[in-house]
Design a protein around this motif. Structure first.
Motif, PDB file in Angstrom:
ATOM      1  N   THR A  94       1.518  -5.214   5.219  1.00 57.57           N
ATOM      2  CA  THR A  94       0.731  -3.788   5.948  1.00 57.57           C
ATOM      3  C   THR A  94       0.408  -4.200   6.601  1.00 57.57           C
ATOM      4  N   VAL A  95      -0.315  -2.359   7.865  1.00 54.70           N
ATOM      5  CA  VAL A  95      -1.340  -2.674   8.968  1.00 54.70           C
ATOM      6  C   VAL A  95      -2.892  -2.904   7.521  1.00 54.70           C
ATOM      7  N   LEU A  96      -2.910  -1.359   6.452  1.00 51.74           N
ATOM      8  CA  LEU A  96      -4.145  -1.929   5.842  1.00 51.74           C
ATOM      9  C   LEU A  96      -4.034  -4.015   4.875  1.00 51.74           C
ATOM     10  N   GLU A  97      -3.352  -3.708   5.072  1.00 59.15           N
ATOM     11  CA  GLU A  97      -3.351  -5.530   4.060  1.00 59.15           C
ATOM     12  C   GLU A  97      -3.961  -6.118   4.877  1.00 59.15           C
ATOM     13  N   LYS A 111     -11.998  -3.747  -2.601  1.00 54.80           N
ATOM     14  CA  LYS A 111     -12.912  -1.836  -3.025  1.00 54.80           C
ATOM     15  C   LYS A 111     -13.397  -1.468  -1.320  1.00 54.80           C
ATOM     16  N   GLU A 112     -15.006  -2.418  -1.132  1.00 56.75           N
ATOM     17  CA  GLU A 112     -15.273  -2.350   0.157  1.00 56.75           C
ATOM     18  C   GLU A 112     -14.241  -2.423   1.874  1.00 56.75           C
ATOM     19  N   ALA A 113     -13.524  -3.746   0.909  1.00 55.87           N
ATOM     20  CA  ALA A 113     -12.672  -4.227   2.447  1.00 55.87           C
ATOM     21  C   ALA A 113     -11.997  -3.465   2.710  1.00 55.87           C
ATOM     22  N   ARG A 114     -11.437  -2.533   1.679  1.00 55.74           N
ATOM     23  CA  ARG A 114      -9.759  -1.336   1.937  1.00 55.74           C
ATOM     24  C   ARG A 114     -10.929   0.030   1.956  1.00 55.74           C
ATOM     25  N   ARG A 115     -12.195   0.307   1.998  1.00 55.26           N
ATOM     26  CA  ARG A 115     -13.039   1.407   2.509  1.00 55.26           C
ATOM     27  C   ARG A 115     -12.670   1.184   4.304  1.00 55.26           C
ATOM     28  N   ARG A 116     -13.593  -0.078   4.839  1.00 58.66           N
ATOM     29  CA  ARG A 116     -14.060  -0.762   5.976  1.00 58.66           C
ATOM     30  C   ARG A 116     -12.799  -0.816   6.795  1.00 58.66           C
ATOM     31  N   ALA A 117     -11.826  -1.400   6.146  1.00 62.76           N
ATOM     32  CA  ALA A 117     -10.209  -0.743   6.420  1.00 62.76           C
ATOM     33  C   ALA A 117      -9.971   0.378   6.851  1.00 62.76           C
ATOM     34  N   ILE A 118      -9.489   1.053   6.172  1.00 61.78           N
ATOM     35  CA  ILE A 118      -8.830   2.568   6.275  1.00 61.78           C
ATOM     36  C   ILE A 118      -9.702   2.841   7.882  1.00 61.78           C
ATOM     37  N   GLU A 119     -10.735   2.780   7.165  1.00 62.75           N
ATOM     38  CA  GLU A 119     -12.264   3.505   8.269  1.00 62.75           C
ATOM     39  C   GLU A 119     -12.173   3.090   9.367  1.00 62.75           C
ATOM     40  N   ALA A 120     -11.612   1.633   9.957  1.00 62.87           N
ATOM     41  CA  ALA A 120     -11.467   0.702  11.496  1.00 62.87           C
ATOM     42  C   ALA A 120      -9.983   1.339  11.566  1.00 62.87           C
ATOM     43  N   ILE A 121      -9.089   1.391  11.163  1.00 61.86           N
ATOM     44  CA  ILE A 121      -7.869   2.040  11.298  1.00 61.86           C
ATOM     45  C   ILE A 121      -7.950   3.311  11.533  1.00 61.86           C
ATOM     46  N   GLU A 122      -8.666   4.328  11.526  1.00 61.06           N
ATOM     47  CA  GLU A 122      -8.588   5.446  11.881  1.00 61.06           C
ATOM     48  C   GLU A 122      -9.483   5.225  13.024  1.00 61.06           C
ATOM     49  N   VAL A 124      -8.708   3.231  15.303  1.00 62.73           N
ATOM     50  CA  VAL A 124      -7.635   2.947  17.077  1.00 62.73           C
ATOM     51  C   VAL A 124      -7.262   3.627  16.469  1.00 62.73           C
ATOM     52  N   ARG A 125      -7.561   5.007  15.783  1.00 61.35           N
ATOM     53  CA  ARG A 125      -5.958   5.803  15.975  1.00 61.35           C
ATOM     54  C   ARG A 125      -4.789   5.403  15.570  1.00 61.35           C
ATOM     55  N   ILE A 126      -4.635   4.499  14.605  1.00 60.26           N
ATOM     56  CA  ILE A 126      -3.422   3.959  14.265  1.00 60.26           C
ATOM     57  C   ILE A 126      -2.664   4.556  12.340  1.00 60.26           C
ATOM     58  N   SER A 127      -3.649   5.677  12.347  1.00 61.54           N
ATOM     59  CA  SER A 127      -3.758   5.957  10.580  1.00 61.54           C
ATOM     60  C   SER A 127      -2.237   6.363  10.266  1.00 61.54           C
ATOM     61  N   HIS A 128      -1.693   6.405  11.117  1.00 59.43           N
ATOM     62  CA  HIS A 128      -0.201   6.900  11.184  1.00 59.43           C
ATOM     63  C   HIS A 128       0.208   5.816  10.486  1.00 59.43           C
ATOM     64  N   LYS A 129       0.010   4.278  10.602  1.00 60.77           N
ATOM     65  CA  LYS A 129       0.580   3.098  11.021  1.00 60.77           C
ATOM     66  C   LYS A 129       0.567   2.551   9.540  1.00 60.77           C
ATOM     67  N   ILE A 130      -1.010   2.581   8.935  1.00 63.91           N
ATOM     68  CA  ILE A 130      -1.114   2.062   8.192  1.00 63.91           C
ATOM     69  C   ILE A 130      -0.373   1.401   6.823  1.00 63.91           C
ATOM     70  N   HIS A 131       0.742   2.311   6.817  1.00 59.58           N
ATOM     71  CA  HIS A 131       1.876   1.468   5.257  1.00 59.58           C
ATOM     72  C   HIS A 131       3.423   0.747   6.182  1.00 59.58           C
ATOM     73  N   GLN A 132       2.805   0.490   7.371  1.00 61.82           N
ATOM     74  CA  GLN A 132       4.028   0.088   7.672  1.00 61.82           C
ATOM     75  C   GLN A 132       3.739  -1.493   8.127  1.00 61.82           C
ATOM     76  N   LYS A 133       4.660  -1.834   8.149  1.00 61.50           N
ATOM     77  CA  LYS A 133       4.380  -3.567   8.284  1.00 61.50           C
ATOM     78  C   LYS A 133       4.107  -4.170   9.220  1.00 61.50           C
ATOM     79  N   ILE A 134       3.382  -4.744   9.860  1.00 62.11           N
ATOM     80  CA  ILE A 134       3.004  -5.646  10.701  1.00 62.11           C
ATOM     81  C   ILE A 134       4.340  -6.249  11.465  1.00 62.11           C
ATOM     82  N   GLU A 135       5.082  -6.149  10.831  1.00 60.24           N
ATOM     83  CA  GLU A 135       6.328  -6.821  12.009  1.00 60.24           C
ATOM     84  C   GLU A 135       6.911  -5.250  12.491  1.00 60.24           C
ATOM     85  N   THR A 136       7.436  -4.387  11.914  1.00 61.09           N
ATOM     86  CA  THR A 136       7.562  -3.103  12.918  1.00 61.09           C
ATOM     87  C   THR A 136       7.010  -2.111  13.567  1.00 61.09           C
TER      88      THR A 136
END
Length: 184
Positions: A94-97, A111-122, A124-136
């Motif tokens: 997934t994007v988050l992974e 834990k800190e990497a996940r927090r920073r990842a979520i912040e970075a994903i937000e 770049v405005r793709i939070s709605h894709k956070i749990h989607q696999k990259i291939e999709t």
């Protein structure tokens, strides 16, 4: 090696691929802020960025990033974010992974990497894709995922290679604003 204002310095920098010239005799001092490389296809922009990131060994000359030789140094890499042109994504995660794993490689706890990842994903405005696999993801969304991993560790230097390719006009506009904000 470096003037007080320059964060990247190239001196007589050249790279050959056999008989093919990738970069020839580049001398440049890049200050803080936003600097763009403009040139035709196959002009050597990607090769120059890879030399600056320390991914390629120069055939001749040197490039210094934050005072360190880019090919030999290690400390500057913690302060460098790279969003490559080529698709170098793990398709079955997934994007988050993806962003979390690469942020962990910068030395952060899971834990800190996940927090920073979520912040970075937000950012770049793709939070709605956070749990989607990259291939999709579409090309533009994959670009945003690559950018998220490049900024999650809050680097001092971002090297972006064709990062807006495949992005729709609204995403391009937002990312340009994000880059200007980050450059401050």
């Amino acid at each position: 090696m470096m003037t007080e204002q320059a964060i990247i310095v190239a001196k007589n920098l050249s790279k050959w691929y056999g008989d093919v010239r990738g970069v020839l005799g580049v001398n440049v001092e890049i200050p803080k802020g936003i600097t763009g490389l403009v040139g035709s296809n196959a002009a050597g922009k990607t090769t120059l960025l890879h030399l600056m990131a320390g991914l390629l060994r120069p055939s001749q000359g040197d490039v210094f990033v934050l005072g360190e030789n880019a090919f030999q140094g290690t400390q500057f890499r913690r302060q460098l974010g790279l969003c490559p042109q080529k698709e170098a994504l793990y398709q079955n995660i997934t994007v988050l992974e993806f962003v979390s794993i690469l942020t962990e490689l910068h030395g952060f706890s899971p834990k800190e990497a996940r927090r920073r990842a979520i912040e970075a994903i937000e950012k770049v405005r793709i939070s709605h894709k956070i749990h989607q696999k990259i291939e999709t993801l579409s090309k533009g969304m994959r670009q945003c995922a690559k950018l998220a991993q490049a900024i999650a560790h809050n680097p001092d230097i971002l090297l972006l290679d064709e990062v807006l390719t495949g992005c729709d006009p609204l995403v391009k506009h937002h990312l340009k604003e994000l880059f200007q904000e980050m450059a401050k």
